[in-house]
Design a protein around this motif. Structure first.
Motif, short mmCIF file in Angstrom:
data_model
loop_
_atom_site.label_atom_id
_atom_site.label_comp_id
_atom_site.label_asym_id
_atom_site.label_seq_id
_atom_site.Cartn_x
_atom_site.Cartn_y
_atom_site.Cartn_z
N ILE A 260 0.81 -1.26 0.14
CA ILE A 260 0.08 -0.01 0.03
C ILE A 260 0.78 1.28 0.02
O ILE A 260 0.60 2.24 -0.73
CB ILE A 260 -0.95 -0.07 1.36
CG1 ILE A 260 -2.09 -1.25 1.06
CG2 ILE A 260 -1.65 1.43 1.37
CD1 ILE A 260 -2.74 -1.28 2.07
N ALA A 261 2.07 1.31 1.13
CA ALA A 261 2.88 2.49 0.86
C ALA A 261 3.44 2.60 -0.41
O ALA A 261 3.78 3.74 -0.88
CB ALA A 261 3.78 2.16 2.06
N LEU A 262 4.03 1.64 -1.05
CA LEU A 262 4.61 1.53 -2.31
C LEU A 262 3.90 2.25 -3.44
O LEU A 262 4.20 3.03 -4.21
CB LEU A 262 5.37 0.40 -2.78
CG LEU A 262 6.49 -0.01 -1.74
CD1 LEU A 262 6.89 -1.52 -2.20
CD2 LEU A 262 7.80 0.91 -1.88
N VAL A 263 2.39 1.78 -3.41
CA VAL A 263 1.62 2.21 -4.67
C VAL A 263 1.34 3.38 -4.39
O VAL A 263 1.38 4.24 -5.26
CB VAL A 263 0.08 1.05 -4.49
CG1 VAL A 263 -0.66 1.74 -5.50
CG2 VAL A 263 0.73 0.00 -5.10
N ALA A 264 0.97 4.00 -2.97
CA ALA A 264 0.81 5.42 -2.79
C ALA A 264 1.81 6.34 -2.99
O ALA A 264 1.82 7.45 -3.32
CB ALA A 264 0.46 5.50 -1.34
N GLY B 247 3.21 6.65 2.35
CA GLY B 247 3.49 6.41 0.66
C GLY B 247 3.51 7.67 0.05
O GLY B 247 4.22 8.16 -0.96
N TRP B 248 2.26 8.34 0.03
CA TRP B 248 1.92 9.45 -0.62
C TRP B 248 3.07 10.67 -0.39
O TRP B 248 3.46 11.16 -1.60
CB TRP B 248 0.61 10.06 -0.28
CG TRP B 248 0.36 11.36 -1.22
CD1 TRP B 248 0.48 12.43 -0.97
CD2 TRP B 248 -0.37 11.39 -2.32
NE1 TRP B 248 -0.05 13.47 -1.97
CE2 TRP B 248 -0.60 12.64 -2.74
CE3 TRP B 248 -0.94 10.33 -3.31
CZ2 TRP B 248 -1.04 13.06 -4.04
CZ3 TRP B 248 -1.56 10.74 -4.37
CH2 TRP B 248 -1.50 11.72 -4.80
N HIS B 249 3.27 10.94 0.83
CA HIS B 249 4.21 11.96 1.23
C HIS B 249 5.77 11.40 0.74
O HIS B 249 6.71 12.44 0.45
CB HIS B 249 4.15 12.63 2.44
CG HIS B 249 2.75 13.01 2.63
ND1 HIS B 249 1.55 12.64 2.98
CD2 HIS B 249 2.68 14.60 2.54
CE1 HIS B 249 0.71 13.53 3.09
NE2 HIS B 249 1.42 14.82 2.65
N PHE B 250 6.07 10.27 0.76
CA PHE B 250 7.34 9.71 0.10
C PHE B 250 7.61 10.27 -1.29
O PHE B 250 8.50 10.61 -1.71
CB PHE B 250 7.54 8.18 0.57
CG PHE B 250 8.93 7.79 0.09
CD1 PHE B 250 9.95 8.04 0.84
CD2 PHE B 250 9.17 6.99 -0.91
CE1 PHE B 250 11.24 7.66 0.45
CE2 PHE B 250 10.30 6.74 -1.37
CZ PHE B 250 11.50 6.80 -0.52
N GLY B 251 6.42 9.92 -1.96
CA GLY B 251 6.41 10.00 -3.36
C GLY B 251 6.77 11.66 -3.70
O GLY B 251 7.52 12.27 -4.42
N ALA B 252 6.13 12.29 -2.92
CA ALA B 252 6.19 13.95 -2.83
C ALA B 252 7.45 14.26 -2.54
O ALA B 252 8.11 15.24 -3.06
CB ALA B 252 5.07 14.75 -2.03
N LEU B 253 8.09 13.61 -1.46
CA LEU B 253 9.36 14.10 -0.84
C LEU B 253 10.47 13.69 -2.18
O LEU B 253 11.49 14.33 -2.37
CB LEU B 253 9.77 13.06 0.16
CG LEU B 253 10.99 13.41 0.78
CD1 LEU B 253 11.36 14.93 1.37
CD2 LEU B 253 11.29 12.37 1.95
N VAL B 254 10.28 12.59 -2.91
CA VAL B 254 11.14 12.22 -3.75
C VAL B 254 11.31 13.34 -4.86
O VAL B 254 12.53 13.72 -5.49
CB VAL B 254 10.86 10.96 -4.44
CG1 VAL B 254 11.58 10.61 -5.71
CG2 VAL B 254 11.09 9.54 -3.49
N ASP B 255 10.21 13.78 -5.27
CA ASP B 255 10.05 14.76 -6.22
C ASP B 255 10.76 16.02 -5.80
O ASP B 255 11.39 17.11 -6.53
CB ASP B 255 8.59 15.09 -6.92
CG ASP B 255 8.49 16.17 -7.97
OD1 ASP B 255 9.22 15.86 -8.85
OD2 ASP B 255 8.07 17.18 -7.73
N ALA C 266 7.06 19.63 4.95
CA ALA C 266 5.71 19.17 5.15
C ALA C 266 5.71 17.66 4.66
O ALA C 266 5.38 16.88 5.88
CB ALA C 266 4.85 19.87 4.26
N PRO C 267 6.28 17.43 3.69
CA PRO C 267 6.44 15.81 3.47
C PRO C 267 7.16 15.03 4.48
O PRO C 267 6.45 13.94 5.10
CB PRO C 267 7.18 15.63 2.17
CG PRO C 267 6.99 16.88 1.34
CD PRO C 267 6.86 17.82 2.49
#
Length: 160
Positions: A16-20, A99-107, A123-124
């Protein structure tokens, strides 16, 4: 027919975290290309996360006390089941937020690499930490809600 609630599966939390994370990264990239702000929750969401964590822990401690023999106050089986469901829901919701905020953090890390302000990382990171606490609270309270096996149940069933 006997119904049994399943326990939280760590693999599912990870999936779930990876998909998010993938969705969070993709939406963040698309939003930034369109000139929109990064889609992350505001810092005020940490208050909501904290309130959910406190509620889950308070209800979980109540179930744990009753399970461990403190029967001064009655405990409704419905309340215990709802506490278990709330604990599981908070763990899964925390995995999604993480997961969502990890994706935002990567960007955000890639944009700071190219000279953007490092303040976009706050924030992330803060919400990832809050969501990790939410996952942990859910897992811990789920364990509070487990009924220990009865000592004589297995031996009596085996001899019958």
């Amino acid at each position: 027919m006997k119904s049994r609630m399943s326990v939280i599966k760590f693999r599912w939390l990870l999936v779930i975290a990876l998909v998010a994370a993938l969705l969070g990264w993709l939406v963040t990239v698309l939003a930034n290309r369109a000139g929109l702000p990064t889609p992350v929750l505001p810092y005020s969401a940490l208050i909501t996360l904290a309130l959910v964590i406190v509620l889950v822990v308070i209800l979980g401690v109540r179930v744990r006390r009753w399970r461990n023999g403190n029967h001064e106050k009655d405990l409704s089986p419905i309340l215990a089941a709802r506490t278990l469901i709330l604990a599981q829901a908070s763990a899964y919701a925390g995995a999604i937020i993480l997961g969502w905020h990890f994706g935002a953090l990567v960007d955000a890390l890639t944009t700071t690499f190219y000279g953007a302000s490092i303040s976009v990382l706050g924030a992330p990171v803060a919400l990832m930490l809050g969501s990790l606490a939410m996952v942990a609270a859910g897992i811990i309270v789920e364990r509070f809600c487990r009924i220990p096996p009865e000592d004589g149940a297995d031996s009596a069933a085996g001899s019958a």
